[in-house]
Scaffold this motif. Structure first.
Motif, short mmCIF file in Angstrom:
data_model
loop_
_atom_site.label_atom_id
_atom_site.label_comp_id
_atom_site.label_asym_id
_atom_site.label_seq_id
_atom_site.Cartn_x
_atom_site.Cartn_y
_atom_site.Cartn_z
N SER A 1 0.12 -45.11 28.33
CA SER A 1 -1.08 -45.83 28.77
C SER A 1 -1.65 -45.21 30.05
O SER A 1 -2.87 -45.00 30.15
N ASP A 2 -0.79 -44.90 31.01
CA ASP A 2 -1.26 -44.25 32.25
C ASP A 2 -1.89 -42.90 31.94
O ASP A 2 -2.94 -42.54 32.48
N ARG A 3 -1.26 -42.14 31.08
CA ARG A 3 -1.76 -40.81 30.70
C ARG A 3 -3.13 -40.94 30.03
O ARG A 3 -4.02 -40.13 30.28
N LEU A 4 -3.30 -41.94 29.17
CA LEU A 4 -4.57 -42.14 28.48
C LEU A 4 -5.68 -42.52 29.46
O LEU A 4 -6.81 -42.04 29.35
N LYS A 5 -5.35 -43.35 30.44
CA LYS A 5 -6.35 -43.74 31.46
C LYS A 5 -6.80 -42.51 32.25
O LYS A 5 -7.99 -42.26 32.40
N VAL A 6 -5.85 -41.76 32.76
CA VAL A 6 -6.16 -40.59 33.58
C VAL A 6 -6.92 -39.54 32.77
O VAL A 6 -7.84 -38.90 33.28
N GLY A 7 -6.58 -39.41 31.50
CA GLY A 7 -7.21 -38.41 30.65
C GLY A 7 -8.56 -38.80 30.07
O GLY A 7 -9.19 -38.01 29.38
N GLY A 8 -8.99 -40.04 30.32
CA GLY A 8 -10.30 -40.48 29.86
C GLY A 8 -10.36 -40.97 28.42
O GLY A 8 -11.42 -40.96 27.80
N PHE A 9 -9.24 -41.44 27.89
CA PHE A 9 -9.23 -41.97 26.53
C PHE A 9 -9.84 -43.36 26.51
O PHE A 9 -9.75 -44.12 27.49
N LEU A 10 -10.41 -43.72 25.38
CA LEU A 10 -11.07 -45.01 25.23
C LEU A 10 -10.11 -46.10 24.76
O LEU A 10 -10.16 -47.23 25.24
N LEU A 11 -9.22 -45.75 23.83
CA LEU A 11 -8.41 -46.78 23.19
C LEU A 11 -7.14 -46.19 22.59
O LEU A 11 -7.10 -45.02 22.23
N LEU A 12 -6.12 -47.03 22.50
CA LEU A 12 -4.87 -46.70 21.81
C LEU A 12 -4.83 -47.51 20.52
O LEU A 12 -4.83 -48.74 20.56
N ASP A 13 -4.84 -46.83 19.39
CA ASP A 13 -4.77 -47.47 18.08
C ASP A 13 -3.30 -47.66 17.73
O ASP A 13 -2.53 -46.69 17.69
N THR A 14 -2.89 -48.90 17.48
CA THR A 14 -1.52 -49.18 17.08
C THR A 14 -1.42 -49.49 15.59
O THR A 14 -0.35 -49.80 15.09
N GLN A 15 -2.54 -49.41 14.89
CA GLN A 15 -2.67 -49.72 13.46
C GLN A 15 -2.43 -51.19 13.19
O GLN A 15 -3.33 -51.91 12.78
N PHE A 16 -1.22 -51.63 13.40
CA PHE A 16 -0.88 -53.04 13.18
C PHE A 16 -0.53 -53.67 14.51
O PHE A 16 -0.25 -52.99 15.49
N ILE A 17 -0.52 -54.98 14.53
CA ILE A 17 -0.18 -55.69 15.75
C ILE A 17 1.15 -56.42 15.52
O ILE A 17 1.39 -56.94 14.44
N THR A 18 2.00 -56.37 16.52
CA THR A 18 3.29 -57.07 16.45
C THR A 18 3.40 -57.96 17.68
O THR A 18 2.65 -57.80 18.65
N GLU A 19 4.34 -58.88 17.64
CA GLU A 19 4.56 -59.74 18.81
C GLU A 19 4.93 -58.88 20.02
O GLU A 19 4.50 -59.14 21.13
N HIS A 20 5.72 -57.83 19.77
CA HIS A 20 6.12 -56.91 20.84
C HIS A 20 4.89 -56.27 21.49
O HIS A 20 4.76 -56.25 22.71
N LEU A 21 3.97 -55.76 20.67
CA LEU A 21 2.77 -55.11 21.21
C LEU A 21 1.82 -56.10 21.88
O LEU A 21 1.12 -55.76 22.83
N LYS A 22 1.82 -57.35 21.40
CA LYS A 22 0.98 -58.38 22.01
C LYS A 22 1.35 -58.59 23.48
O LYS A 22 0.50 -58.90 24.30
N THR A 23 2.64 -58.43 23.80
CA THR A 23 3.05 -58.63 25.20
C THR A 23 2.42 -57.61 26.14
O THR A 23 2.33 -57.84 27.33
N PHE A 24 1.95 -56.49 25.59
CA PHE A 24 1.28 -55.46 26.39
C PHE A 24 -0.24 -55.61 26.38
O PHE A 24 -0.95 -54.82 26.98
N GLY A 25 -0.72 -56.62 25.66
CA GLY A 25 -2.16 -56.85 25.59
C GLY A 25 -2.81 -56.35 24.32
O GLY A 25 -4.03 -56.27 24.23
N ALA A 26 -2.01 -56.01 23.32
CA ALA A 26 -2.58 -55.57 22.04
C ALA A 26 -3.35 -56.72 21.41
O ALA A 26 -2.99 -57.88 21.54
N TYR A 27 -4.41 -56.36 20.73
CA TYR A 27 -5.22 -57.35 20.03
C TYR A 27 -5.77 -56.72 18.76
O TYR A 27 -5.69 -55.51 18.57
N GLU A 28 -6.32 -57.55 17.89
CA GLU A 28 -6.86 -57.06 16.63
C GLU A 28 -8.38 -56.99 16.68
O GLU A 28 -9.03 -57.84 17.30
#
Length: 179
Positions: free
Chosen positions: A127-154
């Motif tokens: 996530s830090d690398r993506l911010k510094v590098g100018g990325f727009l979004l991280l695609d996780t394909q699916f959402i899990t409870e684990h990823l939701k804790t990091f702020g993942a959404y659909e």
């Protein structure tokens, strides 16, 4: 099945995504990270990471990462598109993740942990690398409870394609690091 040669391409109706600029980090995990528990490396053992992600464990009896998928991603890695974030403890690979960077989008494919929190630390480093590098979004394909804790959404497929179209026009840099 790991012995199958089939490749299943996934186009979910709703995509799981993480905005790297709005990632959530729980206090307990922040304290853990501040102890610098792992040495983080990038792309030094891509094959080790993909094999770690495909590993059959007591919690995972099957893997979608078969030999065909493994070979395709290794080829993408050699061509500079697929990347790994690796967590080492005492020189041992204990966790990590891999995915594909195209334009301003990072397509997360899989992650693994052989020690508590290793994949979480890899995700936060990504996530830090993506911010510094100018990325727009991280695609996780699916959402899990684990990823939701990091702020993942659909988001629905229509909105995902609008964002993807914008992201493909961005010249993001996976290797750029903050000073």
């Amino acid at each position: 099945n790991i012995d199958s040669s089939d490749v299943f391409w996934v186009k979910p109706k709703n995509r799981g995504v993480i905005n790297p600029y709005k990632i959530n980090i729980r206090r307990k995990l922040k304290r853990f990270i501040n102890t610098e528990p792992f040495k983080i490396k990038i792309n030094t053992d891509f094959i080790g990471v993909i094999e770690g992600c495909a590993e059959i464990t007591k919690d995972r009896e099957n893997s979608w990462i078969n030999h065909s998928i493994r070979d395709v991603f290794i080829e993408l890695h050699y061509k500079g598109y697929a990347h790994s974030i690796e967590c080492y403890y005492d020189s041992n690979l204990v966790g990590g993740l891999y995915g594909v960077a195209i334009g301003g989008m990072f397509f997360g494919e899989s992650m693994f942990s052989r020690m508590p929190n290793a994949s979480k630390v890899a995700l936060l480093h990504l996530s830090d690398r993506l911010k510094v590098g100018g990325f727009l979004l991280l695609d996780t394909q699916f959402i899990t409870e684990h990823l939701k804790t990091f702020g993942a959404y659909e988001i629905d497929q229509k909105n995902f394609l609008v964002i993807l179209n914008k992201a493909l026009k961005i010249n993001a840099d996976f290797y750029k690091m903050s000073k």
